[in-house]
Design a protein around this motif. Sequence first.
Motif, PDB file in Angstrom:
ATOM      1  N   VAL A  45       0.791  -1.229   0.000  1.00  0.00           N
ATOM      2  CA  VAL A  45       0.000   0.000   0.000  1.00  0.00           C
ATOM      3  C   VAL A  45       0.824   1.280   0.000  1.00  0.00           C
ATOM      4  CG1 VAL A  45      -2.002  -1.089   1.086  1.00  0.00           C
ATOM      5  CG2 VAL A  45      -0.245  -0.052   2.527  1.00  0.00           C
ATOM      6  N   GLY A  46       2.133   1.179  -0.071  1.00  0.00           N
ATOM      7  CA  GLY A  46       2.960   2.376  -0.026  1.00  0.00           C
ATOM      8  C   GLY A  46       3.144   2.850   1.415  1.00  0.00           C
ATOM      9  N   HIS A  47       3.787   4.013   1.570  1.00  0.00           N
ATOM     10  CA  HIS A  47       4.034   4.551   2.911  1.00  0.00           C
ATOM     11  C   HIS A  47       2.823   5.340   3.367  1.00  0.00           C
ATOM     12  CE1 HIS A  47       5.887   6.153   6.406  1.00  0.00           C
ATOM     13  NE2 HIS A  47       7.106   5.806   6.043  1.00  0.00           N
ATOM     14  N   THR A 154      -4.070  10.426   5.391  1.00  0.00           N
ATOM     15  CA  THR A 154      -3.441   9.175   4.968  1.00  0.00           C
ATOM     16  C   THR A 154      -4.179   8.614   3.767  1.00  0.00           C
ATOM     17  OG1 THR A 154      -2.703   8.675   7.185  1.00  0.00           O
ATOM     18  CG2 THR A 154      -2.872   6.830   5.675  1.00  0.00           C
ATOM     19  N   MET A 155      -3.424   8.271   2.752  1.00  0.00           N
ATOM     20  CA  MET A 155      -3.991   7.676   1.549  1.00  0.00           C
ATOM     21  C   MET A 155      -3.429   6.270   1.413  1.00  0.00           C
ATOM     22  SD  MET A 155      -5.858  10.159   0.585  1.00  0.00           S
ATOM     23  CE  MET A 155      -6.418   9.708  -1.016  1.00  0.00           C
ATOM     24  N   VAL A 156      -4.264   5.316   1.110  1.00  0.00           N
ATOM     25  CA  VAL A 156      -3.837   3.933   0.931  1.00  0.00           C
ATOM     26  C   VAL A 156      -4.074   3.577  -0.533  1.00  0.00           C
ATOM     27  CG1 VAL A 156      -4.063   1.575   1.765  1.00  0.00           C
ATOM     28  CG2 VAL A 156      -4.557   3.475   3.300  1.00  0.00           C
ATOM     29  N   GLY A 157      -3.201   4.068  -1.394  1.00  0.00           N
ATOM     30  CA  GLY A 157      -3.387   3.827  -2.815  1.00  0.00           C
ATOM     31  C   GLY A 157      -4.785   4.244  -3.227  1.00  0.00           C
ATOM     32  N   ASP A 158      -5.481   3.372  -3.933  1.00  0.00           N
ATOM     33  CA  ASP A 158      -6.863   3.638  -4.332  1.00  0.00           C
ATOM     34  C   ASP A 158      -7.848   2.848  -3.480  1.00  0.00           C
ATOM     35  OD1 ASP A 158      -6.117   5.379  -6.408  1.00  0.00           O
ATOM     36  OD2 ASP A 158      -5.734   3.687  -7.756  1.00  0.00           O
ATOM     37  N   LEU A 159      -7.377   2.306  -2.353  1.00  0.00           N
ATOM     38  CA  LEU A 159      -8.240   1.497  -1.498  1.00  0.00           C
ATOM     39  C   LEU A 159      -9.259   2.391  -0.807  1.00  0.00           C
ATOM     40  CD1 LEU A 159      -5.467  -0.768   0.023  1.00  0.00           C
ATOM     41  CD2 LEU A 159      -6.939  -1.259  -1.924  1.00  0.00           C
ATOM     42  N   LYS A 160     -10.504   1.946  -0.781  1.00  0.00           N
ATOM     43  CA  LYS A 160     -11.579   2.781  -0.269  1.00  0.00           C
ATOM     44  C   LYS A 160     -11.999   2.467   1.157  1.00  0.00           C
ATOM     45  CE  LYS A 160     -13.462   3.266  -4.916  1.00  0.00           C
ATOM     46  NZ  LYS A 160     -12.546   2.397  -5.608  1.00  0.00           N
ATOM     47  N   ASN A 161     -11.671   1.256   1.652  1.00  0.00           N
ATOM     48  CA  ASN A 161     -12.152   0.886   2.979  1.00  0.00           C
ATOM     49  C   ASN A 161     -11.299  -0.242   3.570  1.00  0.00           C
ATOM     50  OD1 ASN A 161     -13.092  -1.582   1.792  1.00  0.00           O
ATOM     51  ND2 ASN A 161     -14.931  -0.497   1.110  1.00  0.00           N
ATOM     52  N   LEU A 162     -11.621  -0.637   4.806  1.00  0.00           N
ATOM     53  CA  LEU A 162     -10.856  -1.662   5.511  1.00  0.00           C
ATOM     54  C   LEU A 162     -10.888  -2.994   4.771  1.00  0.00           C
ATOM     55  CD1 LEU A 162      -9.223  -2.607   7.939  1.00  0.00           C
ATOM     56  CD2 LEU A 162     -11.368  -3.058   9.120  1.00  0.00           C
ATOM     57  N   GLN A 166      -7.638  -5.001   3.695  1.00  0.00           N
ATOM     58  CA  GLN A 166      -7.380  -6.377   4.143  1.00  0.00           C
ATOM     59  C   GLN A 166      -7.103  -7.284   2.947  1.00  0.00           C
ATOM     60  OE1 GLN A 166     -10.568  -8.192   6.363  1.00  0.00           O
ATOM     61  NE2 GLN A 166      -9.364  -9.975   6.867  1.00  0.00           N
ATOM     62  N   GLU A 167      -7.909  -7.168   1.907  1.00  0.00           N
ATOM     63  CA  GLU A 167      -7.709  -8.005   0.721  1.00  0.00           C
ATOM     64  C   GLU A 167      -6.362  -7.718   0.060  1.00  0.00           C
ATOM     65  OE1 GLU A 167     -11.160  -7.446  -1.737  1.00  0.00           O
ATOM     66  OE2 GLU A 167     -12.464  -8.459  -0.285  1.00  0.00           O
ATOM     67  N   ALA A 168      -5.961  -6.455  -0.005  1.00  0.00           N
ATOM     68  CA  ALA A 168      -4.675  -6.102  -0.607  1.00  0.00           C
ATOM     69  C   ALA A 168      -3.518  -6.699   0.188  1.00  0.00           C
ATOM     70  CB  ALA A 168      -4.528  -4.579  -0.691  1.00  0.00           C
ATOM     71  N   VAL A 169      -3.613  -6.644   1.525  1.00  0.00           N
ATOM     72  CA  VAL A 169      -2.541  -7.176   2.369  1.00  0.00           C
ATOM     73  C   VAL A 169      -2.500  -8.697   2.298  1.00  0.00           C
ATOM     74  CG1 VAL A 169      -1.761  -7.438   4.754  1.00  0.00           C
ATOM     75  CG2 VAL A 169      -2.492  -5.213   3.934  1.00  0.00           C
ATOM     76  N   THR A 173      -1.493  -7.897  -3.005  1.00  0.00           N
ATOM     77  CA  THR A 173      -1.826  -7.121  -4.186  1.00  0.00           C
ATOM     78  C   THR A 173      -1.236  -5.718  -4.052  1.00  0.00           C
ATOM     79  OG1 THR A 173      -3.929  -8.292  -4.265  1.00  0.00           O
ATOM     80  CG2 THR A 173      -3.732  -6.326  -5.634  1.00  0.00           C
ATOM     81  N   PRO A 174      -0.261  -5.382  -4.878  1.00  0.00           N
ATOM     82  CA  PRO A 174       0.282  -4.021  -4.798  1.00  0.00           C
ATOM     83  C   PRO A 174      -0.805  -2.997  -5.145  1.00  0.00           C
ATOM     84  CG  PRO A 174       1.669  -5.422  -6.170  1.00  0.00           C
ATOM     85  CD  PRO A 174       0.408  -6.185  -5.879  1.00  0.00           C
ATOM     86  N   ASN A 175      -0.855  -1.911  -4.409  1.00  0.00           N
ATOM     87  CA  ASN A 175      -1.828  -0.864  -4.688  1.00  0.00           C
ATOM     88  C   ASN A 175      -1.203   0.471  -4.324  1.00  0.00           C
ATOM     89  OD1 ASN A 175      -4.025   0.677  -5.202  1.00  0.00           O
ATOM     90  ND2 ASN A 175      -5.441  -0.493  -3.954  1.00  0.00           N
ATOM     91  N   LYS A 176      -0.141   0.798  -5.017  1.00  0.00           N
ATOM     92  CA  LYS A 176       0.569   2.035  -4.741  1.00  0.00           C
ATOM     93  C   LYS A 176       0.354   3.020  -5.878  1.00  0.00           C
ATOM     94  CE  LYS A 176       4.380  -0.305  -4.296  1.00  0.00           C
ATOM     95  NZ  LYS A 176       5.764  -0.664  -4.120  1.00  0.00           N
ATOM     96  N   LYS A 177       0.342   4.287  -5.521  1.00  0.00           N
ATOM     97  CA  LYS A 177       0.255   5.319  -6.542  1.00  0.00           C
ATOM     98  C   LYS A 177       1.661   5.545  -7.093  1.00  0.00           C
ATOM     99  CE  LYS A 177      -3.745   7.604  -4.643  1.00  0.00           C
ATOM    100  NZ  LYS A 177      -4.358   8.817  -4.178  1.00  0.00           N
TER     101      LYS A 177
END
Length: 195
Positions: A45-47, A154-162, A166-169, A173-177
């Motif tokens: 998810v990036g930093h 705080t931004m977690v890539g394009d992830l919209k919710n918990l 959770q699914e990305a972790v 699944t990389p989800n970085k801008k």
Amino acid sequence: ADIQLIECHGTGTPKGDAVEVSSIKEILQGTDSKECVIGSVKSNVGHLLTGAGAAGLMKLVFALKNKQLPPTAGYEIPDEKLELEKSPIKILQKPKDWEPAKVGEPRRCALSAFGFGGINAHVLIEEYIKDKSLNTTNFKSEKLPEVAIVAMNTMVGDLKNLKEFQEAVLNCTPNKKPISERRKQAVVDIPWLKE
């Protein structure tokens, strides 16, 4: 050392990662540890700036809940200078079932988080195993206060919710801008970072 999983700060820099891996090696030296998986949620998810430690903590809690050692997104081969092959440290490319270090003992993991403004934390987490010999029927349960973890902007890539987080972790699944070319150039021009 019964710690089997360490969520690293994971700077992604040669010096920062070398210092962190060296410290973990020193801690594991002289123990009977056969394997210690390391990783960083930043690969997914990036930093997250001030929320980075909370994200790492959630990753560990999910790993305990699912009894699965999580992989590191985008990991292929370690920097040979780290000499991981001479240690119990492993970095996974795929999830792995998590067996306790010793039969009948809880799974244990650790978190190292260092962030902006002096946010420094080391947390040890142990799996809860209900002790069937304890009689808890006479205990009154008190309502515990709710806990809010807050990270400004705080931004977690394009992830919209918990759930998406959770699914990305868990699915690695990389989800970085993307990082701007200008930022990459600034990092490349730092002489001590090239060493």
